[in-house]
Design a protein around this motif. Structure first.
Motif, PDB file in Angstrom:
ATOM      1  N   ARG A   1       0.824  -1.213   0.000  1.00 21.17           N
ATOM      2  CA  ARG A   1       0.000   0.000   0.000  1.00 21.17           C
ATOM      3  C   ARG A   1       0.851   1.253   0.000  1.00 21.17           C
ATOM      4  O   ARG A   1       2.070   1.198   0.139  1.00 21.17           O
ATOM      5  CB  ARG A   1      -0.991  -0.008   1.163  1.00 21.17           C
ATOM      6  CG  ARG A   1      -0.411   0.110   2.568  1.00 21.17           C
ATOM      7  CD  ARG A   1      -1.573   0.317   3.541  1.00 21.17           C
ATOM      8  NE  ARG A   1      -1.145   0.351   4.928  1.00 21.17           N
ATOM      9  CZ  ARG A   1      -1.924   0.798   5.919  1.00 21.17           C
ATOM     10  NH1 ARG A   1      -3.143   1.253   5.656  1.00 21.17           N
ATOM     11  NH2 ARG A   1      -1.491   0.786   7.167  1.00 21.17           N
ATOM     12  N   ARG A   2       0.199   2.383  -0.189  1.00 19.62           N
ATOM     13  CA  ARG A   2       0.869   3.669  -0.254  1.00 19.62           C
ATOM     14  C   ARG A   2       0.529   4.464   1.006  1.00 19.62           C
ATOM     15  O   ARG A   2      -0.493   4.260   1.635  1.00 19.62           O
ATOM     16  CB  ARG A   2       0.461   4.440  -1.517  1.00 19.62           C
ATOM     17  CG  ARG A   2       0.888   3.706  -2.801  1.00 19.62           C
ATOM     18  CD  ARG A   2       2.396   3.566  -2.875  1.00 19.62           C
ATOM     19  NE  ARG A   2       2.862   2.801  -4.040  1.00 19.62           N
ATOM     20  CZ  ARG A   2       3.245   1.540  -3.992  1.00 19.62           C
ATOM     21  NH1 ARG A   2       3.179   0.866  -2.847  1.00 19.62           N
ATOM     22  NH2 ARG A   2       3.678   0.928  -5.061  1.00 19.62           N
TER      23      ARG A   2
ATOM     24  N   GLN B   1       0.612   8.176   3.485  1.00 17.85           N
ATOM     25  CA  GLN B   1       0.545   9.633   3.522  1.00 17.85           C
ATOM     26  C   GLN B   1       1.791  10.221   4.186  1.00 17.85           C
ATOM     27  O   GLN B   1       2.190  11.347   3.879  1.00 17.85           O
ATOM     28  CB  GLN B   1      -0.712  10.077   4.281  1.00 17.85           C
ATOM     29  CG  GLN B   1      -1.019  11.558   4.163  1.00 17.85           C
ATOM     30  CD  GLN B   1      -1.312  11.988   2.727  1.00 17.85           C
ATOM     31  OE1 GLN B   1      -1.829  11.200   1.935  1.00 17.85           O
ATOM     32  NE2 GLN B   1      -0.975  13.231   2.388  1.00 17.85           N
TER      33      GLN B   1
ATOM     34  N   ARG C   1       1.618   8.619  -1.175  1.00 14.71           N
ATOM     35  CA  ARG C   1       0.457   9.116  -1.909  1.00 14.71           C
ATOM     36  C   ARG C   1       0.778  10.518  -2.425  1.00 14.71           C
ATOM     37  O   ARG C   1       1.636  11.206  -1.865  1.00 14.71           O
ATOM     38  CB  ARG C   1      -0.768   9.170  -0.988  1.00 14.71           C
ATOM     39  CG  ARG C   1      -1.255   7.816  -0.506  1.00 14.71           C
ATOM     40  CD  ARG C   1      -2.394   7.985   0.485  1.00 14.71           C
ATOM     41  NE  ARG C   1      -2.989   6.715   0.867  1.00 14.71           N
ATOM     42  CZ  ARG C   1      -3.960   6.592   1.756  1.00 14.71           C
ATOM     43  NH1 ARG C   1      -4.432   7.679   2.381  1.00 14.71           N
ATOM     44  NH2 ARG C   1      -4.457   5.405   2.044  1.00 14.71           N
TER      45      ARG C   1
ATOM     46  N   GLY D   1       1.886  13.333  -0.113  1.00 10.79           N
ATOM     47  CA  GLY D   1       2.402  12.721   1.104  1.00 10.79           C
ATOM     48  C   GLY D   1       3.792  13.217   1.461  1.00 10.79           C
ATOM     49  O   GLY D   1       4.519  13.734   0.616  1.00 10.79           O
TER      50      GLY D   1
END
Length: 257
Positions: free
Chosen positions: A102-103, A105, A135, A138
């Motif tokens: 996942r990405r 922040q 993101r 981010g």
């Protein structure tokens, strides 16, 4: 006994928390927590080690994952998480090869861990991986140190010592280092000992040649800009005040555009 390559496994991981002692009042803790709250979640703790910040932040409700390249450090972190009733996402990867599902922040790299990438190509690869794991909008924040090299190699000295509560054994870390000032590199040797009833019952040596590098503030900012980060700047020593060019301890920051 020949020294192992410095890899943060073995006695290093086993004795890490005990030798560090109480870290709850370290200034990095509130700094990175506030930064995550300002920048947003989810967050990623790079080189999370045994979970000094990761588990603390999870206990406060922060959505944060951890990654480290030392299997024994990750194992200790899992044990501590289970004891605390926490279930972190932990990954065993090198920062320059980061490939997570996942990405984020916010990505934090505490404890000057980025400085262990002494190969400039590895440093750039890591920054690119951080950028790709953010993101849009981010933030990346990495703690950094600038060392003052000694002209001659240091002699062996006891750098840390503690008593193990379980059996009263003395845990001792010996340290010595040398510097390549021209290329800004530190070579390090450590020896970890467990001493019981006056006898050394376990010992392990580690060598990092080189062990770490360092960057003045302006160069660190240029590194992030070269990797594509925007709004790049630096804070002084775990405050939110701007860092001076001659700062010895600072945090370099940047955003994904």
């Amino acid at each position: 006994m020949a020294a192992k390559t410095y890899d943060y496994n073995g006695l290093i991981a086993e004795t890490w928390d005990l030798l560090r002692g109480d870290t709850s009042l370290w200034s990095s803790r509130p700094y990175f927590l506030q930064l995550i709250r300002d920048s947003g979640e989810p967050a990623l703790d790079v080189a999370c080690g045994t979970g000094r910040l990761l588990l603390d932040y999870m206990a406060e409700g922060i959505d944060i994952d951890g990654v480290d390249y030392a299997a024994d450090m990750i194992a200790v972190c899992r044990q501590k998480a289970e004891a605390a009733g926490l279930k972190p996402n932990l990954y065993l990867q090198r920062m320059q090869e980061l490939a997570l599902p996942r990405r984020y922040q916010t990505i934090i790299v505490p404890s000057s861990s980025f400085l262990h990438l002494t190969d400039p190509q590895d440093a750039q690869r890591a920054l690119k991986r951080f950028y790709e794991h953010l993101r849009p909008g981010g933030s990346l924040a990495m703690s950094m140190r600038v060392f003052e090299p000694e002209t001659e190699a240091t002699e062996w000295e006891i750098d840390q010592e503690a008593i193990r509560p379980a059996d009263g054994a003395t845990i001792r870390r010996w340290f010595r280092c040398s510097y390549d000032e021209r290329d800004r590199l530190q070579n390090t040797e450590d020896r970890y000992e467990i001493i019981k009833d006056g006898q050394i019952i376990a010992s392990q040596s580690f060598a990092g040649q080189p062990y770490l590098t360092w960057y003045p503030v302006g160069e660190a900012i240029a590194l992030l800009e070269y990797a594509g980060f925007v709004a790049v700047g630096a804070h002084a020593d775990f405050t939110f005040e701007p860092a001076a060019e001659d700062e010895r301890s600072y945090i370099v920051l940047g955003k994904r555009s």
